[in-house]
Design an enzyme around this catalytic site. Structure first.
Site, PDB file in Angstrom:
ATOM      1  CG  ASP A 100      -1.991   1.132   1.048  1.00 33.78           C
ATOM      2  OD1 ASP A 100      -2.401   1.423  -0.085  1.00 33.78           O
ATOM      3  OD2 ASP A 100      -2.361   1.734   2.072  1.00 33.78           O
ATOM      4  CB  CYS A 154     -11.899  -4.595 -17.297  1.00 33.35           C
ATOM      5  SG  CYS A 154     -12.763  -3.004 -17.469  1.00 33.35           S
ATOM      6  CB  CYS A 160     -17.491  -0.148 -12.242  1.00 30.05           C
ATOM      7  SG  CYS A 160     -16.437   0.373 -13.613  1.00 30.05           S
ATOM      8  CB  CYS A 164     -19.664   5.173  -9.280  1.00 31.31           C
ATOM      9  SG  CYS A 164     -18.725   6.219  -8.142  1.00 31.31           S
ATOM     10  CB  CYS A 179     -14.233   8.066  -4.451  1.00 26.46           C
ATOM     11  SG  CYS A 179     -14.023   6.384  -3.825  1.00 26.46           S
ATOM     12  CB  CYS A 207     -18.002   2.659  -1.388  1.00 31.50           C
ATOM     13  SG  CYS A 207     -19.348   2.484  -2.591  1.00 31.50           S
ATOM     14  CB  CYS A 214     -17.078  -5.759 -11.410  1.00 30.24           C
ATOM     15  SG  CYS A 214     -15.877  -6.310 -12.652  1.00 30.24           S
TER      16      CYS A 214
END
Length: 278
Positions: A100, A154, A160, A164, A179, A207, A214
């Site tokens: 991360d 993808c 998606c 959202c 977001c 979230c 997806c």
């Protein structure tokens, strides 16, 4: 990839891994972690840690990634243990682990290492585990003569983006300020509009909308990395927030933000069940 390295990784029970060439152009120079990258680095090993659980309770108010133990700690501990074994076999090489807080764009590096495609929700999508993966890297001076995989997108269905809540996704880019996951992490008071978005999703932290909708996630394998399948907590309250902040991924932000979000859901009458909003 070096056979010795592959065997050590397999023996550690890590189901998702790959490698790509180290390219200084991939580094985020502004990240303080860049100082830990070994000089003369040659290879980046990339690992995926699946975390999708078999069942989720109706009262869940945490994003799925926050229900499991803090992945920063799990990933770093696992990668550091791998490095101990790598050094036993390659004592003249250098290895550095990241999770991360990484000097790389982790999704891009994972795609280059052949772990999956880049979703329009900006997440890596693995062919078996979907996007329900935490990512980590080990940078090494060991030259494994690997070739980068092409970075592919993808299927591009756009579901998606349509799902959202804050319309934060557009053409594979994320508008962070829209977001809801970002809003639940934001310090200070939220605007009325921001509060309404958090309330509509009904999660105190995070979230899952862009992942649960997806199509490439619908048959994701449910087989979490064992350390991530222990001590599961699906609900945070004002009473347990302080304790959970010591062992969950949201701990860096502190209990004050968690309690603020709890207050928003209570005041706005938001949906507090993660499953019914999918």
């Amino acid at each position: 990839m070096d056979r010795v390295i592959v065997k050590i990784i397999h023996d550690a029970g890590l189901p998702v891994f790959g490698a790509c060439r180290f390219d200084p152009a991939d580094l985020k120079i502004s990240c303080r972690a860049v100082s830990r990258v070994p000089e003369c680095a040659k290879t980046v090993l990339v690992f995926g840690f699946p975390y999708l659980l078999p069942l989720y309770g109706a009262g869940r108010n945490l994003s799925r990634y926050a229900c499991v133990p803090d992945y920063h700690l799990v990933a770093r501990r696992t990668l550091d243990e791998l490095i101990v074994q790598f050094l036993q076999r390659f004592p003249n090489e250098q290895f550095a682990a990241f999770a991360d807080i990484s000097p790389f764009d982790e999704v891009l590096i994972a795609a280059k290492a052949g772990l999956g495609v880049v979703g329009r929700n900006t997440l890596l999508i693995h062919p078996v585990y979907g996007s329900w993966l935490f990512l980590g890297e080990i940078v090494t001076t060991l030259d494994m003569a690997v070739q980068d995989s092409p970075v592919r997108g993808c299927i591009g269905c756009g579901k998606c983006e349509q799902a959202c809540p804050g319309k934060a996704l557009c053409d594979g880019h994320l508008k962070e300020g829209r977001c809801v996951s970002f809003l639940t992490q934001k310090k200070g008071e939220l605007s009325l509009e921001e509060q309404q978005l958090v309330s509509a999703v009904g999660l105190v932290w995070g979230c899952d909308r862009c992942q649960t909708i997806c199509p490439m996630n619908q048959n994701a394998r449910i087989n979490p990395f064992p350390p991530l399948a222990q001590n599961i907590v699906e609900s945070v309250t004002a009473e347990n927030a302080g304790r959970l902040c010591k062992e969950r991924a949201f701990g860096f932000r502190g209990a004050k933000v968690i309690r603020r979000n709890l207050g928003i859901l209570e005041e706005k009458g938001g949906n507090t069940t993660g499953e019914s909003i999918q």
